[in-house]
Write an enzyme that holds these catalytic residues in place. Sequence first.
Site, PDB file in Angstrom:
ATOM      1  N   LYS A  81      40.190   9.069 -27.455  1.00  0.00           N
ATOM      2  CA  LYS A  81      39.231   9.085 -28.309  1.00  0.00           C
ATOM      3  C   LYS A  81      37.759   8.683 -27.408  1.00  0.00           C
ATOM      4  O   LYS A  81      37.130   8.941 -27.780  1.00  0.00           O
ATOM      5  CB  LYS A  81      39.607   7.859 -29.207  1.00  0.00           C
ATOM      6  CG  LYS A  81      40.305   7.720 -30.621  1.00  0.00           C
ATOM      7  CD  LYS A  81      39.586   6.897 -32.039  1.00  0.00           C
ATOM      8  CE  LYS A  81      40.354   5.115 -31.024  1.00  0.00           C
ATOM      9  NZ  LYS A  81      41.533   5.678 -30.892  1.00  0.00           N
TER      10      LYS A  81
ATOM     11  N   ARG B 143      37.069   2.062 -40.379  1.00  0.00           N
ATOM     12  CA  ARG B 143      38.308   0.764 -40.518  1.00  0.00           C
ATOM     13  C   ARG B 143      38.946   1.059 -41.176  1.00  0.00           C
ATOM     14  O   ARG B 143      40.500   0.990 -40.889  1.00  0.00           O
ATOM     15  CB  ARG B 143      38.471  -0.188 -39.174  1.00  0.00           C
ATOM     16  CG  ARG B 143      37.867  -0.046 -37.592  1.00  0.00           C
ATOM     17  CD  ARG B 143      38.492  -1.515 -37.232  1.00  0.00           C
ATOM     18  NE  ARG B 143      37.811  -1.097 -35.579  1.00  0.00           N
ATOM     19  CZ  ARG B 143      38.459  -1.399 -34.573  1.00  0.00           C
ATOM     20  NH1 ARG B 143      39.978  -0.442 -34.848  1.00  0.00           N
ATOM     21  NH2 ARG B 143      38.776  -1.126 -33.056  1.00  0.00           N
TER      22      ARG B 143
ATOM     23  N   ARG C 204      51.491   3.322 -17.964  1.00  0.00           N
ATOM     24  CA  ARG C 204      49.538   2.893 -17.396  1.00  0.00           C
ATOM     25  C   ARG C 204      50.066   1.725 -16.636  1.00  0.00           C
ATOM     26  O   ARG C 204      51.150   0.977 -16.668  1.00  0.00           O
ATOM     27  CB  ARG C 204      49.033   2.035 -18.704  1.00  0.00           C
ATOM     28  CG  ARG C 204      48.030   3.473 -19.377  1.00  0.00           C
ATOM     29  CD  ARG C 204      47.465   2.843 -20.050  1.00  0.00           C
ATOM     30  NE  ARG C 204      46.604   1.190 -19.873  1.00  0.00           N
ATOM     31  CZ  ARG C 204      45.329   1.139 -19.799  1.00  0.00           C
ATOM     32  NH1 ARG C 204      45.097   2.016 -20.105  1.00  0.00           N
ATOM     33  NH2 ARG C 204      44.918   0.169 -19.825  1.00  0.00           N
TER      34      ARG C 204
ATOM     35  N   ARG D 174      50.769  -3.314 -17.316  1.00  0.00           N
ATOM     36  CA  ARG D 174      50.419  -5.010 -18.613  1.00  0.00           C
ATOM     37  C   ARG D 174      51.383  -5.256 -19.227  1.00  0.00           C
ATOM     38  O   ARG D 174      51.524  -4.485 -19.816  1.00  0.00           O
ATOM     39  CB  ARG D 174      48.933  -5.160 -18.519  1.00  0.00           C
ATOM     40  CG  ARG D 174      48.207  -5.118 -17.680  1.00  0.00           C
ATOM     41  CD  ARG D 174      46.780  -4.360 -18.191  1.00  0.00           C
ATOM     42  NE  ARG D 174      46.686  -3.778 -19.602  1.00  0.00           N
ATOM     43  CZ  ARG D 174      45.618  -3.990 -20.024  1.00  0.00           C
ATOM     44  NH1 ARG D 174      44.323  -4.438 -20.025  1.00  0.00           N
ATOM     45  NH2 ARG D 174      45.177  -2.496 -21.401  1.00  0.00           N
TER      46      ARG D 174
ATOM     47  N   ARG E 267      51.379  -1.934 -32.208  1.00  0.00           N
ATOM     48  CA  ARG E 267      49.682  -1.318 -32.531  1.00  0.00           C
ATOM     49  C   ARG E 267      49.994   0.351 -33.092  1.00  0.00           C
ATOM     50  O   ARG E 267      48.802   0.128 -33.986  1.00  0.00           O
ATOM     51  CB  ARG E 267      49.742  -1.019 -31.053  1.00  0.00           C
ATOM     52  CG  ARG E 267      48.609  -2.275 -30.407  1.00  0.00           C
ATOM     53  CD  ARG E 267      48.883  -2.437 -28.980  1.00  0.00           C
ATOM     54  NE  ARG E 267      47.287  -1.669 -28.718  1.00  0.00           N
ATOM     55  CZ  ARG E 267      47.516  -1.042 -27.647  1.00  0.00           C
ATOM     56  NH1 ARG E 267      47.733  -1.096 -26.519  1.00  0.00           N
ATOM     57  NH2 ARG E 267      45.966   0.518 -27.217  1.00  0.00           N
TER      58      ARG E 267
END
Length: 236
Positions: free
Chosen positions: A31, A106, A145, A177, A188
């Site tokens: 996004k 949201r 990632r 991470r 999430r």
Amino acid sequence: MAAVTADQAGAGGLQGLGRAVILLGPPGAGKGTQAQRIAQRYRLPHLSTGDMFRDNINCDTALGRRAKPLMERGELVPDEIVLGMVEDRIAQSDCENGFVFDGFPRTLAQAGDLERICRQRKFGGSIVLHLVVQPELLMRRLTGRRICKSGHIYNIYDRPPKREGICDFDGTELIHRPDDSEAVIRERLLAYDAQTLPLVDYYRSRGLLRSVDAMPDADTVAEAIRKILDGAEAPQ
Ligand SMILES: [Zn+2]
């Protein structure tokens, strides 16, 4: 990421379109990248509520003074304050041809209020770009990632470093991470679905939703978005 060159920028039909462009999509769908490209190409401001909070607090506005203590205590800033900031921001002259929003709205209430604000400003209905990515691919993008201390980002599947575990630019070690672990990401993505699916239905039922296949590379996705935006008609 390739920069948009001057002759590409502003080539589309969005000049004077007077619409909000809203990006919906799960974390990892790209996004932010696409919002930035749309903003450059069509010379529209790229809005985020994070920037609005910062600006209102830095400029010590009435809304900023109300939001600041809540944010400092880690409490949720009520919709009424957020919408006040959004309304003020959209009233600024750089938004008169439209704007790109990523990360807002949201909730259904926010979506309804944003459409109302846009109507008051004589904008046409928002163009809502729904970036669609298969969950397995998102998982790969997000769990793959790796990041170095200076913030260079890699993906062990799609964009690996030349030497495993080492940054190409500064030779430092790449870190995975904890936020990028599969369990955290699954949470999430579930939270995203619960929050966003009602918005998708809301915009779809109003004929404003455009689904975009966000699985290919960023250039291909940007091209699909360009076709949608160039084909959008100005409001009557
Ligand atoms: Zn680095």
